[in-house]
Design a protein around this motif. Structure first.
Motif: not given
Length: 376
Positions: A52-53, A60-61, A67-68, A163-164
């Motif tokens: 999962n990690l 993220e990449k 999903k990350s 995210k913001k």
């Protein structure tokens, strides 16, 4: 037997790492997902956490923060499960040792009455040590859980802030509705708008100044004007489309259709023209000053997002081309509009008919100058 599957799962993660370093993101994700499926099938909790990690890092990449975050949460859940299981096992071992110690004391008491007092003392001492040791472990466990909770909380805050920031950057590039569609669907469908007003501006003698001014000075001067234009667009609820060199392009009536887009665009154009004229006599910032031509046209356009990495919101159609021709056929300090735009704003603005003028690649077209606000 499960140890063999553990090794296979770990091997798949290593393969994912190799493809990740080669920037082959789809294959890296594929092998990481295979590792996760194998670990889940055989109940390898520790390897489920690791898989999962790895998926969280890969997504993220790849720029998929949703999903990350999902895989990172699953990683934390399984990692905490493994940690808690070990802690419970340690406590069970301590309890077993304590019970064995008690039984041993009872056996010793039955065998040798004369050692009762000695055994009582020993038992009390062992009990104190066990309690102290257990308390120490509980404190360490509580501290570890607290630090883990704090880390997860801080991580969530960081993820939310990122995210913001990503959302803010996206909204600087695309309209809000278009940005939401892109985040939800991964792409944006092109849309046709039946009535939109398009504006173009262009600075007089810009090419001449571009050849003689230092680049940083030229950019500083352009930014002085375009920053004000952006503020005016926001004031009237209009959409900046793009800038090309010294040309500024914007539109009204999209991404949300409105009935007064032409009127708002005229008001914005008048304010832009007034700002540029006032700037000619204001040399407080030692900026290079320009005169401006403005052209406006109204009609249908098609709007959409182009590009797969550097997104750009753009519009197409004859309406856009004619708006550009209106700017080309305008004069310094004047706002030149087409017959289409004139029909939409003639009841609210005073305009000056210029006659039919030859337009490159189009033919003769009726044009009008919009008078200054004071002439309304």
């Amino acid at each position: 037997m499960y140890q063999d599957y553990y090794g296979i799962s770990d091997y798949l993660i290593n393969i994912a790492d190799i493809y990740s370093k080669r920037n082959d993101w789809p294959k890296a994700v594929h092998y990481a997902e295979r590792s996760l499926e194998l670990a889940q099938k055989y109940g390898l909790k520790e390897q489920v956490s690791v898989s999962n990690l790895k998926l969280s890092e890969l997504y993220e990449k790849g720029g998929d923060t949703a999903k990350s975050l999902k895989y990172y949460k699953d990683h934390i859940t399984y990692r905490d499960s493994v940690t808690n299981l070990k802690a419970v096992q340690q406590m069970a071992d301590l309890r077993t040792n304590f019970e064995v110690s008690k039984k041993q004391v009872q056996v010793d008491l039955l065998k040798k009455d004369q050692e009762i007092q000695h055994l009582k003392t020993k038992r009390q001492r062992n009990l104190i040590y066990a309690i102290g040791f257990s308390s120490f472990l509980i404190i360490l466990l509580a501290l570890g859980l607290y630090r883990r909770y704090k880390f997860i909380k801080e991580t969530k805050v960081i993820i939310e802030e990122e995210k913001k920031r990503s959302d803010t950057l996206l909204l600087n590039i695309l309209p809000e509705e278009t940005a939401q569609e892109l985040k939800q669907n991964g792409r944006v469908e092109a849309k046709k708008f039946e009535s939109v007003t398009v504006l173009f501006t262009d600075f007089k003698s810009f090419t001449h100044y571009a050849n003689i001014l230092p680049p940083e000075k030229l950019v500083e001067s352009i930014d002085y004007y375009f920053s004000k234009f952006d503020a005016i667009m926001e004031k009237y609820g209009l959409e900046k489309i793009k800038t090309v060199g010294d040309s500024y392009m914007c539109a009204g009536g999209l991404p949300f259709p409105t009935k007064d887009h032409a009127e708002k665009m005229i008001l914005a154009a008048l304010e832009i023209n007034d700002f540029v004229k006032r700037s000619l006599t204001d040399d407080s910032n030692c900026q290079t000053r320009f005169e401006i031509r403005i052209g406006i046209n109204s009609g249908p356009v098609v709007a959409g997002v182009v590009g797969s990495k550097k997104f750009a919101y753009d519009i197409w159609g004859d309406t856009v081309n004619i708006a550009s021709r209106m700017e080309t056929n305008s004069e310094e300090g004047r706002i030149n509009i087409s017959e289409n735009t004139y029909a939409l704003i003639k009841d609210n603005f005073s305009c000056e008919y210029r006659g039919e003028i030859e337009v490159k690649n189009i033919g003769r077209m009726k044009m009008y100058f919009v008078n200054e606000i004071g002439s309304l």
